[in-house]
Scaffold this motif. Sequence first.
Motif, PDB file in Angstrom:
ATOM      1  N   THR A  86      -4.840  -1.541  -3.195  1.00 50.37           N
ATOM      2  CA  THR A  86      -3.505  -1.385  -2.615  1.00 50.37           C
ATOM      3  C   THR A  86      -2.815  -0.122  -3.124  1.00 50.37           C
ATOM      4  O   THR A  86      -2.258   0.652  -2.364  1.00 50.37           O
ATOM      5  N   CYS A  87      -2.860   0.070  -4.437  1.00 55.23           N
ATOM      6  CA  CYS A  87      -2.122   1.209  -4.974  1.00 55.23           C
ATOM      7  C   CYS A  87      -3.037   2.266  -5.581  1.00 55.23           C
ATOM      8  O   CYS A  87      -2.563   3.230  -6.171  1.00 55.23           O
ATOM      9  N   LEU A 126       4.527   5.474  -7.007  1.00 52.23           N
ATOM     10  CA  LEU A 126       3.655   4.362  -6.648  1.00 52.23           C
ATOM     11  C   LEU A 126       3.194   4.567  -5.222  1.00 52.23           C
ATOM     12  O   LEU A 126       4.006   4.702  -4.308  1.00 52.23           O
ATOM     13  N   ASN A 127       1.896   4.633  -5.061  1.00 56.51           N
ATOM     14  CA  ASN A 127       1.348   4.931  -3.748  1.00 56.51           C
ATOM     15  C   ASN A 127       0.709   3.680  -3.182  1.00 56.51           C
ATOM     16  O   ASN A 127      -0.411   3.328  -3.522  1.00 56.51           O
ATOM     17  N   LEU A 128       1.427   3.021  -2.346  1.00 54.66           N
ATOM     18  CA  LEU A 128       0.876   1.808  -1.758  1.00 54.66           C
ATOM     19  C   LEU A 128       0.308   2.153  -0.394  1.00 54.66           C
ATOM     20  O   LEU A 128       0.991   2.721   0.445  1.00 54.66           O
ATOM     21  N   CYS A 129      -0.947   1.837  -0.199  1.00 55.63           N
ATOM     22  CA  CYS A 129      -1.502   2.224   1.104  1.00 55.63           C
ATOM     23  C   CYS A 129      -1.542   1.075   2.093  1.00 55.63           C
ATOM     24  O   CYS A 129      -1.592   1.300   3.281  1.00 55.63           O
ATOM     25  N   ARG A 130      -1.530  -0.149   1.622  1.00 55.76           N
ATOM     26  CA  ARG A 130      -1.571  -1.232   2.617  1.00 55.76           C
ATOM     27  C   ARG A 130      -0.453  -2.216   2.335  1.00 55.76           C
ATOM     28  O   ARG A 130      -0.649  -3.274   1.739  1.00 55.76           O
TER      29      ARG A 130
END
Lengths: 299, 549
Positions: free
Chosen positions: A275-276, B357-361
């Motif tokens: 996710t991150c 903070l890199n949230l992709c989903r």
Amino acid sequence: MEDKEERIETSLVAIVIDATPAKKFASQPLDGSSMMNRIFDSLIAFGNAHLMQASHNKLAIIACNSKSTKFLYPSMDGNSRSYQNRPGQYDMFAKVDSDVRHGLGELILNDLTDNDSTKSDSLLGGAMARALCYIHRVQRELSLSHQLKPRVLVVSGSCDSALQYMTFMNVFFTAQKENVVIDCCMMDTDSGLLQQGCDITGGQYLHIPSVAGLLEYLLWVFLPSPSCRSKIVLPPPTKVDYRAACFCHHKLVDIGWVCSVCLSIFCKFSIMCTTCNTEFKLNRPAIVPAKSKKRARIE
Amino acid sequence: MTSSSESILLLVPHVKLKKNEGELYLMSERLGWMVGNKDSFNVSHKYSDIKTQKISPEGKPKVQLQVCLHDGSATTFQFVNPSGQAEQMADRDKVKDLLQLMLPKFKRMVNKDLEEKKLFLSENPQYRQLYMDLVKSNVISAEEFWSDHATQFIKQQQETKNATQQDVGISASFLADIKPQTDGCNGGVRYLLTSDVMASIFRTYPSVKQKHLKCVPNKMTEEEFWKKFFSSHYLHRDKNINDTKDLFTDCGKQDEQVLKQDLTTAINDPLLDLTALNDIEDETSGTPSNAKINNIAHQNMIRRFNQHSILVLKASEQAAGAEPATVEAAPPKRMRLQEALTYDDLESNESNPTVQLNLCRIERYLNGPPTTVPSHAGVNKNGSSTGQAIDPNTFKSILGRWMRGGGDRYNPLDVLSSATAVTVLGELSIGGSLMRGPQPNSAIHLTSELQKELKELYVSLSEILKHFWAAFPPSTPELVQKTNRMIDALHKFNQAKLTPYEQKLIQASTSSEAENILRPLRFQLQAAIRKHSQLSERRPLPRTAVSSM
């Protein structure tokens, strides 16, 4: 008799009707009518029974399907429609009867004229949110001499929708904060989400074994106000499954891995959080023993 | 006979211990006793282990000496010198006196340690619990506990070790505090100098200390030296008495030199202008001679103040010596000027760099658990399958009929038929199908006492396990040894703690419940033991190899 110091209790029941399974129930014949008729009639009867209990009692009925939610009673389109009451019938009951029949029928027919949408989930979360808004409004408009005891009764027959998870949770926690009890009467299917909601807000969850007797279940279990339920022998609370679903396979897990950065839940350990994109640095050799990872018990 | 490194301070023959006659040795760090014709000690106690000594009262037939140890045990020696009781007493007194001398030296060390540990345990209840569970039940030894497990204690100790204790300074009035004692008969006055006062004087006047070292033992007695010192003008030199015979004349000169040296070495700040502090500038009024005397008196005074200040500064430098003692060279002029010109608070403060903070989903958070709850109303299964197939027109007509169904056409029986009502009544009455609670075995009820004990078990076990797993991979012999120690501790824990608790649980509930409760604990234990046995299979002789080291 009435003590001036004491505030008059006003019980408000907001019934949220899930209209998505209407078609399903319409196909089940029952005593020369259909199951759908039985259910809707039961709901009207329950609403009227609630109004009959005390003159201060208030009622709201909201219906929803997969496309829209609609206030059935008090109806939003003014008092234009006429209703006929049987001789000797209380005016308000006749109005509830007519409003619900008309509004609910319209909602279902509108849905029918559009493309068939029974496959998508019903907007139960949205309808509950509207119910909470209505309760909030009534609470503000109520004079100081009255004390509102609000609750929401959800009558549904469709499955949980994973897509509305957040809406549901928001509704539950709002209700908890506002001291609104959420009751739930499930027909046909069980709902894990609504079980949680009832548990959080202190309401009653009931999955009824036979739909034909809906009215009796409603009158028996849900008509008494939450304050007097402790004095009545009611079905014991169901065991609520609070397990969380993992993000990777959508499985319910007892014990899982939780990312320490973004709190994502996984059922299997991986070196990177998907996710991150956090990399978990472990000062271990490549074979990772179970001890080194962050373990979290999810309830 | 004895190890050569130990010196024997006292040897007493004819000492009985438990009806055997032997010899009692008092060494520099311990006392020992051996049977006459042997060459190793039967009994040996370190002085640090000894709490107190006791002697038998006068007049008793037996002359005895007992040493009590910290662990509660005691050893009694009987003195049986054949030449009589007087000799026996003399022997005993010799031992007693020597012990009296030795014990306090070791006692302070031990007591301090013990007190620190006691204090630590009373201040940290969780460690006290751990201590009770692990040490009292002999799962691990006390030394191991203090060295490995009480991490906070170790940290605390290191901190105190790092923080050098500050020396206690000298009281400003130490000279005035020396109270004269009048001697009634002679009318003389006696001054009592304690060693503390002497130390203070030495620290205030370092040159006096040198003098003292030089003169005292050979040229004069201590008393003479101090008499001279107090009558010397060195002490009263701001009174400006000239006496060349004085013992301390050169002390003043010496001080002057030290002062000059300090002046040249200590101050290397380019921005500091000492001449600006000149205090004889406006010395114009008054008669010249008078002014001069005043001047000298002032200067003397100022000099003494300066000397004192320098000593204080030196002392503080020494105290800080534990840290990197190098006095950093005065920063270059430019930097100093820069420092004086800029103000930190006027600068715009830059925010700390933050990691984004890199949230992709994100949608993962929004989706709830899938609907896996199956419907268990089998009656409607068929209905729902055919329900999809209902003709829209039929549906419409059914719905239309219902919409018009109110008013006169209302039939109460449409809502509830009597037969269904009776079934539902049965379900909702006590004993009905809806009134049964969830399965009883899902919740196990423990008394609060058992719960507390279970919690403690968890804490203790995880403490040992933490150290066990921390030793992985055991690449060095020390680590291998540690895993062995921890595995031993785990076995002991299993025997001394887990099994009794299980018995208790079985008494309180059923055995299957007890098994369920302890399953996680046992699982953790087994995992560690399995890992360890795998390890010892891979390395054939880890235990023996270690023990030989």
